[in-house]
Design a protein around this motif. Structure first.
Motif, PDB file in Angstrom:
ATOM      1  N   GLU A 146      40.806  18.107  27.003  1.00  0.00           N
ATOM      2  CA  GLU A 146      40.799  16.696  26.647  1.00  0.00           C
ATOM      3  C   GLU A 146      39.839  16.486  25.485  1.00  0.00           C
ATOM      4  O   GLU A 146      38.839  17.192  25.357  1.00  0.00           O
ATOM      5  CB  GLU A 146      40.326  15.846  27.833  1.00  0.00           C
ATOM      6  CG  GLU A 146      41.198  15.971  29.056  1.00  0.00           C
ATOM      7  CD  GLU A 146      40.635  15.234  30.259  1.00  0.00           C
ATOM      8  OE1 GLU A 146      41.438  14.723  31.044  1.00  0.00           O
ATOM      9  OE2 GLU A 146      39.387  15.156  30.407  1.00  0.00           O
ATOM     10  N   VAL A 147      40.150  15.487  24.673  1.00  0.00           N
ATOM     11  CA  VAL A 147      39.250  15.089  23.595  1.00  0.00           C
ATOM     12  C   VAL A 147      38.594  13.792  24.044  1.00  0.00           C
ATOM     13  O   VAL A 147      39.281  12.810  24.338  1.00  0.00           O
ATOM     14  CB  VAL A 147      40.016  14.889  22.265  1.00  0.00           C
ATOM     15  CG1 VAL A 147      39.082  14.408  21.181  1.00  0.00           C
ATOM     16  CG2 VAL A 147      40.703  16.191  21.862  1.00  0.00           C
ATOM     17  N   ARG A 148      37.278  13.828  24.094  1.00  0.00           N
ATOM     18  CA  ARG A 148      36.535  12.673  24.599  1.00  0.00           C
ATOM     19  C   ARG A 148      35.523  12.183  23.572  1.00  0.00           C
ATOM     20  O   ARG A 148      34.957  12.966  22.816  1.00  0.00           O
ATOM     21  CB  ARG A 148      35.827  13.030  25.897  1.00  0.00           C
ATOM     22  CG  ARG A 148      36.809  13.362  27.003  1.00  0.00           C
ATOM     23  CD  ARG A 148      36.159  13.342  28.361  1.00  0.00           C
ATOM     24  NE  ARG A 148      37.154  13.473  29.397  1.00  0.00           N
ATOM     25  CZ  ARG A 148      37.733  12.439  30.010  1.00  0.00           C
ATOM     26  NH1 ARG A 148      37.400  11.213  29.699  1.00  0.00           N
ATOM     27  NH2 ARG A 148      38.627  12.652  30.947  1.00  0.00           N
ATOM     28  N   ALA A 149      35.307  10.892  23.601  1.00  0.00           N
ATOM     29  CA  ALA A 149      34.302  10.261  22.742  1.00  0.00           C
ATOM     30  C   ALA A 149      32.910  10.606  23.272  1.00  0.00           C
ATOM     31  O   ALA A 149      32.749  11.110  24.396  1.00  0.00           O
ATOM     32  CB  ALA A 149      34.495   8.743  22.720  1.00  0.00           C
ATOM     33  N   HIS A 150      31.917  10.310  22.476  1.00  0.00           N
ATOM     34  CA  HIS A 150      30.523  10.546  22.872  1.00  0.00           C
ATOM     35  C   HIS A 150      30.204   9.885  24.209  1.00  0.00           C
ATOM     36  O   HIS A 150      29.436  10.418  25.013  1.00  0.00           O
ATOM     37  CB  HIS A 150      29.593  10.025  21.768  1.00  0.00           C
ATOM     38  CG  HIS A 150      28.169  10.392  21.977  1.00  0.00           C
ATOM     39  ND1 HIS A 150      27.291   9.589  22.677  1.00  0.00           N
ATOM     40  CD2 HIS A 150      27.466  11.486  21.620  1.00  0.00           C
ATOM     41  CE1 HIS A 150      26.109  10.161  22.730  1.00  0.00           C
ATOM     42  NE2 HIS A 150      26.190  11.324  22.087  1.00  0.00           N
ATOM     43  N   ASP A 151      30.798   8.718  24.466  1.00  0.00           N
ATOM     44  CA  ASP A 151      30.528   8.001  25.718  1.00  0.00           C
ATOM     45  C   ASP A 151      31.438   8.437  26.867  1.00  0.00           C
ATOM     46  O   ASP A 151      31.400   7.857  27.940  1.00  0.00           O
ATOM     47  CB  ASP A 151      30.636   6.490  25.509  1.00  0.00           C
ATOM     48  CG  ASP A 151      32.024   6.028  25.099  1.00  0.00           C
ATOM     49  OD1 ASP A 151      32.974   6.848  25.106  1.00  0.00           O
ATOM     50  OD2 ASP A 151      32.172   4.836  24.757  1.00  0.00           O
ATOM     51  N   GLY A 152      32.279   9.464  26.646  1.00  0.00           N
ATOM     52  CA  GLY A 152      33.119   9.998  27.710  1.00  0.00           C
ATOM     53  C   GLY A 152      34.542   9.464  27.749  1.00  0.00           C
ATOM     54  O   GLY A 152      35.352   9.943  28.527  1.00  0.00           O
ATOM     55  N   ARG A 153      34.855   8.467  26.914  1.00  0.00           N
ATOM     56  CA  ARG A 153      36.222   7.929  26.900  1.00  0.00           C
ATOM     57  C   ARG A 153      37.197   8.990  26.411  1.00  0.00           C
ATOM     58  O   ARG A 153      36.902   9.719  25.478  1.00  0.00           O
ATOM     59  CB  ARG A 153      36.359   6.730  25.947  1.00  0.00           C
ATOM     60  CG  ARG A 153      35.684   5.477  26.373  1.00  0.00           C
ATOM     61  CD  ARG A 153      35.780   4.385  25.294  1.00  0.00           C
ATOM     62  NE  ARG A 153      35.036   4.801  24.082  1.00  0.00           N
ATOM     63  CZ  ARG A 153      35.602   4.985  22.886  1.00  0.00           C
ATOM     64  NH1 ARG A 153      36.877   4.770  22.684  1.00  0.00           N
ATOM     65  NH2 ARG A 153      34.862   5.382  21.857  1.00  0.00           N
ATOM     66  N   LEU A 154      38.383   9.040  27.030  1.00  0.00           N
ATOM     67  CA  LEU A 154      39.459   9.906  26.575  1.00  0.00           C
ATOM     68  C   LEU A 154      40.024   9.315  25.288  1.00  0.00           C
ATOM     69  O   LEU A 154      40.301   8.114  25.227  1.00  0.00           O
ATOM     70  CB  LEU A 154      40.534   9.991  27.648  1.00  0.00           C
ATOM     71  CG  LEU A 154      41.632  11.008  27.472  1.00  0.00           C
ATOM     72  CD1 LEU A 154      41.067  12.423  27.433  1.00  0.00           C
ATOM     73  CD2 LEU A 154      42.642  10.885  28.604  1.00  0.00           C
ATOM     74  N   LEU A 155      40.164  10.149  24.252  1.00  0.00           N
ATOM     75  CA  LEU A 155      40.636   9.668  22.952  1.00  0.00           C
ATOM     76  C   LEU A 155      42.004  10.224  22.615  1.00  0.00           C
ATOM     77  O   LEU A 155      42.328  11.364  22.959  1.00  0.00           O
ATOM     78  CB  LEU A 155      39.669  10.083  21.840  1.00  0.00           C
ATOM     79  CG  LEU A 155      38.275   9.492  21.880  1.00  0.00           C
ATOM     80  CD1 LEU A 155      37.417  10.119  20.786  1.00  0.00           C
ATOM     81  CD2 LEU A 155      38.336   7.982  21.720  1.00  0.00           C
ATOM     82  N   ASP A 156      42.801   9.411  21.898  1.00  0.00           N
ATOM     83  CA  ASP A 156      44.036   9.911  21.308  1.00  0.00           C
ATOM     84  C   ASP A 156      43.873   9.822  19.790  1.00  0.00           C
ATOM     85  O   ASP A 156      42.879   9.265  19.299  1.00  0.00           O
ATOM     86  CB  ASP A 156      45.261   9.154  21.842  1.00  0.00           C
ATOM     87  CG  ASP A 156      45.346   7.704  21.406  1.00  0.00           C
ATOM     88  OD1 ASP A 156      44.866   7.351  20.309  1.00  0.00           O
ATOM     89  OD2 ASP A 156      45.945   6.910  22.155  1.00  0.00           O
ATOM     90  N   PRO A 157      44.812  10.377  19.023  1.00  0.00           N
ATOM     91  CA  PRO A 157      44.641  10.408  17.557  1.00  0.00           C
ATOM     92  C   PRO A 157      44.421   9.044  16.906  1.00  0.00           C
ATOM     93  O   PRO A 157      43.708   8.940  15.916  1.00  0.00           O
ATOM     94  CB  PRO A 157      45.941  11.051  17.061  1.00  0.00           C
ATOM     95  CG  PRO A 157      46.464  11.816  18.217  1.00  0.00           C
ATOM     96  CD  PRO A 157      46.023  11.077  19.447  1.00  0.00           C
ATOM     97  N   ASP A 158      45.024   7.997  17.472  1.00  0.00           N
ATOM     98  CA  ASP A 158      44.878   6.659  16.880  1.00  0.00           C
ATOM     99  C   ASP A 158      43.461   6.102  17.033  1.00  0.00           C
ATOM    100  O   ASP A 158      43.111   5.120  16.384  1.00  0.00           O
ATOM    101  CB  ASP A 158      45.877   5.683  17.517  1.00  0.00           C
ATOM    102  CG  ASP A 158      47.315   6.057  17.223  1.00  0.00           C
ATOM    103  OD1 ASP A 158      47.556   6.704  16.180  1.00  0.00           O
ATOM    104  OD2 ASP A 158      48.191   5.720  18.041  1.00  0.00           O
ATOM    105  N   GLU A 159      42.665   6.727  17.879  1.00  0.00           N
ATOM    106  CA  GLU A 159      41.308   6.239  18.122  1.00  0.00           C
ATOM    107  C   GLU A 159      40.250   7.068  17.397  1.00  0.00           C
ATOM    108  O   GLU A 159      39.072   6.975  17.720  1.00  0.00           O
ATOM    109  CB  GLU A 159      41.024   6.245  19.631  1.00  0.00           C
ATOM    110  CG  GLU A 159      41.954   5.317  20.398  1.00  0.00           C
ATOM    111  CD  GLU A 159      41.785   5.471  21.887  1.00  0.00           C
ATOM    112  OE1 GLU A 159      41.262   4.524  22.504  1.00  0.00           O
ATOM    113  OE2 GLU A 159      42.172   6.537  22.418  1.00  0.00           O
ATOM    114  N   THR A 160      40.686   7.865  16.425  1.00  0.00           N
ATOM    115  CA  THR A 160      39.754   8.666  15.641  1.00  0.00           C
ATOM    116  C   THR A 160      39.986   8.417  14.157  1.00  0.00           C
ATOM    117  O   THR A 160      41.042   7.931  13.758  1.00  0.00           O
ATOM    118  CB  THR A 160      39.905  10.174  15.931  1.00  0.00           C
ATOM    119  OG1 THR A 160      41.194  10.614  15.502  1.00  0.00           O
ATOM    120  CG2 THR A 160      39.707  10.479  17.407  1.00  0.00           C
TER     121      THR A 160
END
Length: 154
Positions: free
Chosen positions: A128-142
């Protein structure tokens, strides 16, 4: 022969990484190294690649610091190839490619190799790709920030 485009001074980490690996044969060599292959013959039998191509790819991986060429563990005259720390860092890349392939290129129930946890014998959880705060990220969120973007006055 056409000269290969080099990306070793590119500002993009993906381009530099692809430049270091070289091609798909090299990734399969790294995969086999994770699976325990160490000798030229083991790589050659597993991959079925021509010896001249395998030699060239092994030289590139050694020159790039991904594999080390070391004396044979049995004291023989030949040498073996072992993953360096840099090479071992490719483990998540190999796992990601494996999981992507399992999901997209196999029919349900179709036989395939499986990577399992040695301790419990169970398949790995999907990466999984997660943000610094632990949220699961998809490509649109990067977003990719390029060095030129940071130098621009804002």
């Amino acid at each position: 022969m056409v000269k290969r485009t080099r990306f070793d001074d590119n500002e993009c980490p993906v381009a530099r990484s692809v430049d270091a690996i070289g091609d798909w044969w090299s990734l399969l060599i790294v995969r086999d190294a994770f699976d325990g292959s160490r000798r030229f013959g083991e790589f050659q039998r597993s991959l079925g690649v021509a010896k001249n191509i395998l030699s060239a790819r092994l030289r590139t991986l050694v020159a790039g610091g991904i594999l080390d060429s070391v004396p044979a563990a049995d004291g023989g005259a030949h040498h073996e190839y072992v993953l360096t720390e840099k090479g071992r860092g490719l483990f998540p890349v190999i796992v990601a490619l494996r999981q992507w392939g399992e999901e997209r290129f196999f029919e349900p129930g179709e036989p395939r190799s499986e990577l399992t946890d040695r301790r419990h014998g169970r398949p790995l959880r999907p990466l999984e790709v997660r943000a610094h705060d632990g949220r699961l990220l998809d490509p649109d969120e990067t977003v990719v920030r390029k060095p030129a973007d940071e130098a621009s006055p804002g």
